[in-house]
Design a protein around this motif. Structure first.
Motif, mmCIF file in Angstrom:
data_model
loop_
_atom_site.group_PDB
_atom_site.id
_atom_site.type_symbol
_atom_site.label_atom_id
_atom_site.label_comp_id
_atom_site.label_asym_id
_atom_site.label_seq_id
_atom_site.Cartn_x
_atom_site.Cartn_y
_atom_site.Cartn_z
ATOM 1 N N HIS A 158 0.423 -0.997 0.137
ATOM 2 C CA HIS A 158 -0.395 0.589 0.041
ATOM 3 C C HIS A 158 1.080 1.187 -0.054
ATOM 4 O O HIS A 158 1.832 1.732 0.653
ATOM 5 C CB HIS A 158 -1.131 0.277 1.015
ATOM 6 N N VAL A 159 0.912 2.455 -0.435
ATOM 7 C CA VAL A 159 0.830 3.216 -0.940
ATOM 8 C C VAL A 159 0.511 4.421 -1.289
ATOM 9 O O VAL A 159 -0.274 4.276 -1.206
ATOM 10 C CB VAL A 159 1.825 3.575 -2.621
ATOM 11 N N LEU A 160 1.294 5.599 -0.207
ATOM 12 C CA LEU A 160 0.445 6.716 0.104
ATOM 13 C C LEU A 160 1.305 8.044 -0.843
ATOM 14 O O LEU A 160 2.265 7.749 -0.415
ATOM 15 C CB LEU A 160 0.401 6.965 1.328
ATOM 16 N N ASN A 161 0.842 8.817 -1.731
ATOM 17 C CA ASN A 161 1.731 10.014 -2.440
ATOM 18 C C ASN A 161 0.391 11.240 -1.576
ATOM 19 O O ASN A 161 -0.864 11.558 -2.033
ATOM 20 C CB ASN A 161 1.723 10.375 -3.731
ATOM 21 N N ILE A 162 1.730 12.127 -1.073
ATOM 22 C CA ILE A 162 1.212 13.878 -0.420
ATOM 23 C C ILE A 162 1.662 14.335 -1.276
ATOM 24 O O ILE A 162 3.216 14.955 -1.822
ATOM 25 C CB ILE A 162 1.459 14.208 0.599
ATOM 26 N N GLN A 175 3.251 2.212 -12.643
ATOM 27 C CA GLN A 175 3.927 0.578 -13.177
ATOM 28 C C GLN A 175 4.195 -0.284 -11.781
ATOM 29 O O GLN A 175 4.519 -1.596 -12.984
ATOM 30 C CB GLN A 175 5.402 1.553 -13.933
ATOM 31 N N TYR A 176 4.409 -0.043 -10.594
ATOM 32 C CA TYR A 176 4.775 -1.025 -9.240
ATOM 33 C C TYR A 176 3.679 -1.703 -9.707
ATOM 34 O O TYR A 176 3.370 -2.819 -8.374
ATOM 35 C CB TYR A 176 5.220 -0.413 -8.809
ATOM 36 N N LYS A 177 1.660 -1.314 -10.085
ATOM 37 C CA LYS A 177 1.095 -2.289 -9.539
ATOM 38 C C LYS A 177 1.280 -2.327 -7.788
ATOM 39 O O LYS A 177 0.594 -3.947 -7.522
ATOM 40 C CB LYS A 177 1.010 -3.710 -10.124
ATOM 41 N N PRO A 178 1.011 -1.657 -7.439
ATOM 42 C CA PRO A 178 0.546 -1.524 -5.900
ATOM 43 C C PRO A 178 -0.591 -1.961 -5.434
ATOM 44 O O PRO A 178 -1.808 -1.923 -6.183
ATOM 45 C CB PRO A 178 1.164 -0.076 -5.304
ATOM 46 N N SER A 179 -1.200 -3.036 -4.341
ATOM 47 C CA SER A 179 -2.396 -3.107 -3.873
ATOM 48 C C SER A 179 -3.193 -1.835 -3.732
ATOM 49 O O SER A 179 -4.162 -2.412 -3.849
ATOM 50 C CB SER A 179 -2.475 -3.415 -2.754
ATOM 51 N N SER A 180 -2.508 -0.641 -3.468
ATOM 52 C CA SER A 180 -3.731 0.023 -3.465
ATOM 53 C C SER A 180 -2.909 1.253 -3.328
ATOM 54 O O SER A 180 -1.222 1.435 -2.683
ATOM 55 C CB SER A 180 -4.311 0.120 -1.821
ATOM 56 N N HIS A 181 -3.336 2.571 -3.995
ATOM 57 C CA HIS A 181 -2.118 3.630 -4.761
ATOM 58 C C HIS A 181 -3.349 4.723 -4.136
ATOM 59 O O HIS A 181 -3.778 5.443 -4.487
ATOM 60 C CB HIS A 181 -2.227 3.853 -5.872
ATOM 61 N N THR A 182 -2.777 5.478 -2.622
ATOM 62 C CA THR A 182 -3.495 7.031 -2.042
ATOM 63 C C THR A 182 -2.613 8.405 -2.672
ATOM 64 O O THR A 182 -1.332 8.430 -2.194
ATOM 65 C CB THR A 182 -4.341 6.469 -0.274
ATOM 66 N N ILE A 183 -3.735 9.156 -2.697
ATOM 67 C CA ILE A 183 -3.547 10.044 -3.726
ATOM 68 C C ILE A 183 -4.345 11.441 -2.470
ATOM 69 O O ILE A 183 -5.207 11.514 -3.029
ATOM 70 C CB ILE A 183 -2.972 10.582 -4.449
ATOM 71 N N VAL A 184 -2.877 12.060 -1.542
ATOM 72 C CA VAL A 184 -3.559 13.587 -1.270
ATOM 73 C C VAL A 184 -3.679 14.801 -1.945
ATOM 74 O O VAL A 184 -2.691 15.230 -2.508
ATOM 75 C CB VAL A 184 -3.535 13.756 0.448
ATOM 76 N N PRO A 217 -7.311 11.705 10.086
ATOM 77 C CA PRO A 217 -7.584 11.295 9.770
ATOM 78 C C PRO A 217 -8.421 9.962 9.129
ATOM 79 O O PRO A 217 -8.553 9.052 9.120
ATOM 80 C CB PRO A 217 -8.843 12.076 11.190
ATOM 81 N N LEU A 218 -8.147 10.532 7.447
ATOM 82 C CA LEU A 218 -8.435 9.578 6.560
ATOM 83 C C LEU A 218 -7.810 8.726 5.988
ATOM 84 O O LEU A 218 -7.819 8.172 5.532
ATOM 85 C CB LEU A 218 -9.521 10.246 5.506
ATOM 86 N N LEU A 219 -6.491 9.014 6.663
ATOM 87 C CA LEU A 219 -5.270 8.029 6.532
ATOM 88 C C LEU A 219 -5.071 6.860 6.758
ATOM 89 O O LEU A 219 -5.340 6.416 8.166
ATOM 90 C CB LEU A 219 -4.239 9.008 6.302
ATOM 91 N N GLU A 220 -4.372 5.498 6.300
ATOM 92 C CA GLU A 220 -4.632 4.348 7.469
ATOM 93 C C GLU A 220 -2.329 3.929 7.746
ATOM 94 O O GLU A 220 -2.208 5.706 7.548
ATOM 95 C CB GLU A 220 -4.852 3.440 6.076
ATOM 96 N N SER A 221 -2.630 3.200 7.951
ATOM 97 C CA SER A 221 -1.217 3.489 7.416
ATOM 98 C C SER A 221 -0.502 2.378 6.470
ATOM 99 O O SER A 221 -1.160 1.622 5.490
ATOM 100 C CB SER A 221 -0.127 1.512 8.349
ATOM 101 N N TYR A 222 0.409 2.363 6.041
ATOM 102 C CA TYR A 222 0.917 2.472 4.317
ATOM 103 C C TYR A 222 2.311 1.767 4.465
ATOM 104 O O TYR A 222 3.443 1.596 5.204
ATOM 105 C CB TYR A 222 1.513 3.328 3.589
#
Length: 327
Positions: A158-162, A175-184, A217-222
């Motif tokens: 799981h990846v997060l980008n701010i 391109q790395y096909k992460p399980s989830s990709h969260t963008i803020v 508060p909406l973010l998880e762990s990555y």
């Protein structure tokens, strides 16, 4: 010759005792001579570490700049005077640590990036600009963003980008096909463009609109986190780092766009060391990977751009991991 002239002479010749005597008798250690150089710059240019230390102890400004925008640390670094360089580096780090402590104690308004978020932005093929023709993101950063993506996606998951900007790092992350990709993303026009270009329709992408400070508060762990905001300051990056223990999973990788003092080589080194030290105090080790960027930055790159936010030949890409995980 006045006392300041004699002090510059003592600095050039490496006479620490004379320098101290002149300072004790009232000579101004922060004086600029006719060349636009301070006694500290003269001492650093000639590698006189004892005089450098004497001048620093007397309050000589470590960050004063010559007419060519070079500091004493730049002179020591360019000419390979290691002991003088180390003394200046330590002085810079200590000074910024103290200033950082003061900044943390001051009340924060929370709206330092409000001007940018209310500003109009314009997109072109090779840059994203604000209304004052300052670059928010540029295409020359693409190889850097690909390297950042490779780092934060090394554990997949799981990846997060701010900070989306032009979408360079997010395109690379995909391109790395992460399980989830969260963008803020906080800028309304950038957010609208993301929706318009189909980012919200990607299976593994979750877009959160708002300032990162407001959406925590909406973010998880990555497993991987990248941070690259615009219109914010070092204090905001430092504040984000306080949340890393909650946001980064054990074994996860964190990285950020390292544009700290991108116009001055020595100041950049000071801030690279400073941020590494502060992350170490939070329990993270930082590896700085050098990437040459000189060939990406011809004058034509900056055509129409008001401020060259990067002027160095080498980019130091930070890869941060919990020290427990890296043992």
């Amino acid at each position: 010759m006045d006392k300041e002239g004699l002090l510059c002479e003592a600095a050039r010749s490496g006479d620490a005792e004379k320098a101290k005597s002149l300072i004790d008798s009232g000579a101004d250690a922060s004086h600029f001579d006719s060349e636009g150089l301070t006694p500290l710059m003269h001492a650093a240019k000639h590698g006189h570490a004892d005089v450098v230390k004497t001048l620093l102890e007397a309050g000589a400004p470590w960050n004063a700049l010559s007419p060519s925008n070079l500091s004493a640390g730049d002179f020591a670094m360019e000419l390979g005077h290691q002991e003088a360089f180390d003394a200046l580096l330590n002085a810079g780090i200590q000074a910024e640590l103290v200033l950082g402590t003061i900044a943390r104690k001051e009340s924060k308004t929370g709206d330092c990036d409000a001007v940018y978020l209310e500003d109009r932005v314009s997109f072109s093929e090779d840059k994203l600009m604000d209304s004052e023709s300052k670059a928010v993101m540029m295409a020359w950063e693409k190889p850097l963003m690909e390297a950042h993506a490779k780092a934060v996606c090394s554990g997949s998951g799981h990846v997060l980008n701010i900070g989306f900007g032009m979408g360079l790092v997010d395109t690379a992350i995909q391109q790395y096909k992460p399980s989830s990709h969260t963008i803020v993303e906080a800028h309304p026009e950038v957010y609208e463009r993301m929706i318009r270009t189909g980012w919200a329709e990607k299976d593994n992408v979750k877009i959160i609109f708002g300032r990162w400070q407001d959406v925590l508060p909406l973010l998880e762990s990555y497993d991987g986190i990248f941070f690259d905001t615009y219109g914010e300051y070092y204090e905001d990056l430092r504040e984000f780092h306080q949340h890393l223990p909650a946001l980064l999973k054990p074994g996860g990788i964190y990285s950020f766009f390292n544009g700290l003092c991108g116009g001055n080589p020595f100041f950049h080194v000071v801030y690279c060391q400073l941020v590494s030290l502060e992350l170490e105090n939070l329990g993270y080790s930082t590896q700085l990977i050098s990437l040459p960027v000189k060939d990406c930055l011809g004058e034509e790159v900056w055509e129409g751009v008001k401020h060259k936010y990067w002027q160095l030949d080498t980019y130091y890409l930070p890869v941060c991991q919990s020290m427990e995980d890296s043992e």
